[in-house]
Design a protein around this motif. Structure first.
Motif, PDB file in Angstrom:
ATOM      1  N   TYR A 175      52.303 -55.545 -75.515  1.00 33.10           N
ATOM      2  CA  TYR A 175      50.976 -55.332 -74.952  1.00 33.10           C
ATOM      3  C   TYR A 175      51.089 -54.806 -73.528  1.00 33.10           C
ATOM      4  CZ  TYR A 175      48.624 -57.874 -78.682  1.00 33.10           C
ATOM      5  OH  TYR A 175      48.119 -58.263 -79.890  1.00 33.10           O
ATOM      6  N   TYR A 176      50.431 -53.676 -73.282  1.00 29.90           N
ATOM      7  CA  TYR A 176      50.184 -53.206 -71.923  1.00 29.90           C
ATOM      8  C   TYR A 176      48.872 -53.875 -71.510  1.00 29.90           C
ATOM      9  CZ  TYR A 176      53.270 -49.144 -72.729  1.00 29.90           C
ATOM     10  OH  TYR A 176      54.326 -48.316 -72.994  1.00 29.90           O
ATOM     11  N   ILE A 177      48.859 -54.617 -70.422  1.00 28.77           N
ATOM     12  CA  ILE A 177      47.636 -55.274 -69.970  1.00 28.77           C
ATOM     13  C   ILE A 177      47.232 -54.650 -68.640  1.00 28.77           C
ATOM     14  CG2 ILE A 177      46.524 -57.458 -69.402  1.00 28.77           C
ATOM     15  CD1 ILE A 177      48.617 -58.812 -71.221  1.00 28.77           C
ATOM     16  N   PHE A 233      43.776 -63.837 -71.707  1.00 24.52           N
ATOM     17  CA  PHE A 233      43.809 -62.699 -72.620  1.00 24.52           C
ATOM     18  C   PHE A 233      44.409 -63.097 -73.971  1.00 24.52           C
ATOM     19  CE2 PHE A 233      46.389 -59.222 -74.352  1.00 24.52           C
ATOM     20  CZ  PHE A 233      45.431 -58.252 -74.555  1.00 24.52           C
ATOM     21  N   PHE A 234      45.597 -63.720 -73.950  1.00 22.41           N
ATOM     22  CA  PHE A 234      46.259 -64.064 -75.198  1.00 22.41           C
ATOM     23  C   PHE A 234      45.542 -65.187 -75.942  1.00 22.41           C
ATOM     24  CE2 PHE A 234      49.959 -61.677 -73.562  1.00 22.41           C
ATOM     25  CZ  PHE A 234      50.174 -60.877 -74.674  1.00 22.41           C
ATOM     26  N   LYS A 240      42.405 -65.412 -76.247  1.00 22.43           N
ATOM     27  CA  LYS A 240      41.325 -64.744 -76.975  1.00 22.43           C
ATOM     28  C   LYS A 240      41.844 -64.029 -78.212  1.00 22.43           C
ATOM     29  CE  LYS A 240      38.470 -64.046 -72.936  1.00 22.43           C
ATOM     30  NZ  LYS A 240      38.040 -63.077 -71.942  1.00 22.43           N
ATOM     31  N   ILE A 241      43.001 -63.415 -78.090  1.00 19.27           N
ATOM     32  CA  ILE A 241      43.544 -62.640 -79.210  1.00 19.27           C
ATOM     33  C   ILE A 241      44.244 -63.537 -80.237  1.00 19.27           C
ATOM     34  CG2 ILE A 241      45.238 -60.864 -79.816  1.00 19.27           C
ATOM     35  CD1 ILE A 241      44.502 -59.403 -77.323  1.00 19.27           C
ATOM     36  N   TYR A 242      44.964 -64.546 -79.756  1.00 20.33           N
ATOM     37  CA  TYR A 242      45.703 -65.463 -80.619  1.00 20.33           C
ATOM     38  C   TYR A 242      45.299 -66.901 -80.288  1.00 20.33           C
ATOM     39  CZ  TYR A 242      48.694 -61.372 -81.281  1.00 20.33           C
ATOM     40  OH  TYR A 242      49.173 -60.124 -81.561  1.00 20.33           O
ATOM     41  N   PRO A 243      44.133 -67.338 -80.752  1.00 20.30           N
ATOM     42  CA  PRO A 243      43.662 -68.691 -80.415  1.00 20.30           C
ATOM     43  C   PRO A 243      44.646 -69.802 -80.811  1.00 20.30           C
ATOM     44  CG  PRO A 243      41.915 -67.439 -81.471  1.00 20.30           C
ATOM     45  CD  PRO A 243      43.157 -66.618 -81.564  1.00 20.30           C
ATOM     46  N   ALA A 244      45.415 -69.591 -81.871  1.00 23.01           N
ATOM     47  CA  ALA A 244      46.386 -70.600 -82.303  1.00 23.01           C
ATOM     48  C   ALA A 244      47.671 -70.545 -81.488  1.00 23.01           C
ATOM     49  CB  ALA A 244      46.708 -70.412 -83.781  1.00 23.01           C
TER      50      ALA A 244
END
Length: 180
Positions: free
Chosen positions: A154-156, A47-48, A50-54
């Motif tokens: 983040y609620y996942i 998940f992370f 995808k959102i924060y590739p770096a």
């Protein structure tokens, strides 16, 4: 008709939860617990990415500290100290004087906390018809708490079915009095 109403248990005294709306989930053995936690961490990592590739600094907020949108309805229940103790306590300033992004996350079974759906866009996407999915074809819903439009929590969302499916894949270990 005699009905035994002991289908669902209540939290024990050792598990202090911030919210009355967060269920206590437990399994029969450490093998199930570890497999499910490994699955959750693997999904959260994906998940992370995808959102924060770096990459991004992130830590898990203890599930027992989670609050839901229902808790926000009662302003006397959620004190401002909750945010300082659980979300802001480790914020630091970088060399440029700006706050460093340190994201917290936790799982939730409450779909109302997760109105956003993570989308994977096909490389040929040109502004029309996109599919919402991950490698395994599942979508991951999430919700956020922001400061100045910057997500800090983040609620996942995970479904109970998803967790049970992982538990069912674990080889059954015989227990005393229960030979399988």
């Amino acid at each position: 008709m005699n009905i035994e109403q002991n289908i669902i248990g209540t939290r024990s005294g050792y598990a202090e939860f911030e919210s009355a709306y967060v269920p206590f989930i437990s399994f029969a053995n450490d093998g199930q617990k570890n497999a499910i936690e490994n699955y959750i961490f693997m999904q959260v990592d994906e998940f992370f990415k995808k959102i924060y590739p770096a990459g991004v600094i992130r830590t898990q907020l203890s599930y027992s500290k989670l609050i839901t949108e229902e808790d926000f309805k009662d302003f006397n229940k959620v004190k401002i100290s909750y945010f300082y103790e659980n979300l802001f306590h480790d914020l630091e300033r970088g060399s440029d004087g700006k706050l460093e992004l340190k994201i917290k996350w936790s799982i939730t079974f409450d779909e109302r906390c997760t109105p956003i759906q993570l989308a994977n866009l096909h490389p040929n996407y040109r502004g029309y018809e996109h599919k919402l999915s991950s490698k395994d074809g599942k979508t991951r819903k999430y919700g956020i708490i922001e400061i100045n439009r910057i997500p800090i929590f983040y609620y996942i969302y995970f479904t109970l079915k998803e967790i049970l499916d992982v538990a069912k894949q674990i080889p059954k270990i015989p227990t005393f009095g229960n030979c399988i």
